[in-house]
Design a protein around this motif. Sequence first.
Motif, PDB file in Angstrom:
ATOM      1  N   ALA A 142       0.836  -1.191   0.000  1.00  7.90           N
ATOM      2  CA  ALA A 142       0.000   0.000   0.000  1.00  7.90           C
ATOM      3  C   ALA A 142       0.878   1.250   0.000  1.00  7.90           C
ATOM      4  O   ALA A 142       1.996   1.236   0.524  1.00  7.90           O
ATOM      5  N   GLU A 143       0.374   2.313  -0.595  1.00  2.46           N
ATOM      6  CA  GLU A 143       1.106   3.574  -0.598  1.00  2.46           C
ATOM      7  C   GLU A 143       1.403   4.015   0.836  1.00  2.46           C
ATOM      8  O   GLU A 143       0.550   3.929   1.720  1.00  2.46           O
ATOM      9  N   GLY A 144       2.625   4.451   1.054  1.00  2.00           N
ATOM     10  CA  GLY A 144       3.017   4.920   2.370  1.00  2.00           C
ATOM     11  C   GLY A 144       3.597   3.860   3.269  1.00  2.00           C
ATOM     12  O   GLY A 144       4.156   4.177   4.326  1.00  2.00           O
ATOM     13  N   SER A 145       3.493   2.581   2.882  1.00  2.00           N
ATOM     14  CA  SER A 145       4.042   1.509   3.706  1.00  2.00           C
ATOM     15  C   SER A 145       5.500   1.265   3.342  1.00  2.00           C
ATOM     16  O   SER A 145       5.919   1.473   2.200  1.00  2.00           O
ATOM     17  N   MET A 146       6.270   0.814   4.312  1.00  2.00           N
ATOM     18  CA  MET A 146       7.666   0.517   4.082  1.00  2.00           C
ATOM     19  C   MET A 146       7.812  -0.766   3.281  1.00  2.00           C
ATOM     20  O   MET A 146       6.937  -1.640   3.311  1.00  2.00           O
ATOM     21  N   ALA A 147       8.903  -0.898   2.568  1.00  2.00           N
ATOM     22  CA  ALA A 147       9.173  -2.102   1.795  1.00  2.00           C
ATOM     23  C   ALA A 147      10.655  -2.387   1.835  1.00  2.00           C
ATOM     24  O   ALA A 147      11.472  -1.465   1.902  1.00  2.00           O
ATOM     25  N   PRO A 148      11.056  -3.667   1.826  1.00  2.58           N
ATOM     26  CA  PRO A 148      12.481  -4.002   1.826  1.00  2.58           C
ATOM     27  C   PRO A 148      13.153  -3.513   0.554  1.00  2.58           C
ATOM     28  O   PRO A 148      12.627  -3.683  -0.554  1.00  2.58           O
ATOM     29  N   THR A 149      14.292  -2.906   0.676  1.00  2.00           N
ATOM     30  CA  THR A 149      14.978  -2.335  -0.484  1.00  2.00           C
ATOM     31  C   THR A 149      15.476  -3.407  -1.442  1.00  2.00           C
ATOM     32  O   THR A 149      15.711  -3.120  -2.616  1.00  2.00           O
ATOM     33  N   ALA A 150      15.648  -4.638  -0.956  1.00  2.00           N
ATOM     34  CA  ALA A 150      16.200  -5.695  -1.798  1.00  2.00           C
ATOM     35  C   ALA A 150      15.161  -6.311  -2.727  1.00  2.00           C
ATOM     36  O   ALA A 150      15.509  -7.115  -3.596  1.00  2.00           O
ATOM     37  N   VAL A 151      13.878  -5.973  -2.555  1.00  2.00           N
ATOM     38  CA  VAL A 151      12.813  -6.591  -3.341  1.00  2.00           C
ATOM     39  C   VAL A 151      12.135  -5.525  -4.193  1.00  2.00           C
ATOM     40  O   VAL A 151      11.779  -4.448  -3.704  1.00  2.00           O
ATOM     41  N   GLU A 152      11.970  -5.808  -5.492  1.00  2.00           N
ATOM     42  CA  GLU A 152      11.237  -4.900  -6.372  1.00  2.00           C
ATOM     43  C   GLU A 152       9.822  -4.708  -5.827  1.00  2.00           C
ATOM     44  O   GLU A 152       9.139  -5.685  -5.482  1.00  2.00           O
ATOM     45  N   THR A 153       9.368  -3.458  -5.740  1.00  2.00           N
ATOM     46  CA  THR A 153       8.099  -3.177  -5.075  1.00  2.00           C
ATOM     47  C   THR A 153       7.236  -2.251  -5.917  1.00  2.00           C
ATOM     48  O   THR A 153       7.725  -1.304  -6.532  1.00  2.00           O
ATOM     49  N   ILE A 154       5.929  -2.549  -5.942  1.00  2.00           N
ATOM     50  CA  ILE A 154       4.916  -1.670  -6.507  1.00  2.00           C
ATOM     51  C   ILE A 154       4.080  -1.130  -5.347  1.00  2.00           C
ATOM     52  O   ILE A 154       3.616  -1.904  -4.510  1.00  2.00           O
ATOM     53  N   HIS A 155       3.900   0.180  -5.282  1.00  2.02           N
ATOM     54  CA  HIS A 155       3.035   0.781  -4.273  1.00  2.02           C
ATOM     55  C   HIS A 155       1.733   1.224  -4.936  1.00  2.02           C
ATOM     56  O   HIS A 155       1.754   1.939  -5.947  1.00  2.02           O
ATOM     57  N   LEU A 156       0.601   0.800  -4.355  1.00  2.00           N
ATOM     58  CA  LEU A 156      -0.709   1.132  -4.894  1.00  2.00           C
ATOM     59  C   LEU A 156      -1.579   1.746  -3.807  1.00  2.00           C
ATOM     60  O   LEU A 156      -1.470   1.375  -2.637  1.00  2.00           O
TER      61      LEU A 156
END
Length: 252
Positions: A142-156
């Motif tokens: 979700a937009e605004g949530s943290m994500a691990p930098t090592a994994v490609e991430t989509i924020h929606l």
Amino acid sequence: MIVARLSDEAWAALLALRSGEATAFDPGDDPAWAIYEPLARRRGGRFVLAQVGQSLDGRVATVDGDAAPISGPDGFVHLHRLRALADAVVVGAGCVVADDPRLTVREVKGPSPVRVVIDPNGRVPLDARCLSEAGRTILVRAEGSMAPTAVETIHLPPAGDGRLCAIALLAALSERGLHHVLVEGGAATIRNFLEAEVVDRLHICVAPLIIGSGAPGLSLAPISRLTEALRPKTRTVALGSDVLFDCAFERR
């Protein structure tokens, strides 16, 4: 009942279609070809297939969460064929936390798809096999949530009900060249895609066992009248150990 037995020659031709190659293979009226060709053939547009493997009474796990094995050996091979033909396989956080799937192709020849994990709030542990296996994985947050930098991430952005929008996710995958998508689970994720009316085909693979209680394979919003029920065009195909209901929807 139609019986589907896929030959090695037909599978090689399907993999060629998946790669965008021309093939001289003539399937005739082979029912097995009709099952897989819509996912395999690259027509330049989006194609979404959702798959659920369940018991005769519509369960995918016991009340304690035991889900293996429900599908028989032929149902398991069928799932791996779908993975091999898809650009991406989509699962939700609940599926990963419960089953820790690898989401790779092991039972048939063919490439493993890009793994797409819908995890709006960071429930999936970083040591989950779908994040640590070799190959490409996309984490959807979700937009605004943290994500691990090592994994490609989509924020929606979350939808009004807190779920992430299936239409927005498919658009984001298309931007990354991932047009043919397998939605593998769990039930909440399949429901999200079905209710968004973006599913072209639904495969319900039924194994001959009765669990009696536990998690349902499909659970949609309640309806009051049967006129509101989904009525896909459906073929029933015997795979061997399992029976496949191949359901086609008209996309609106």
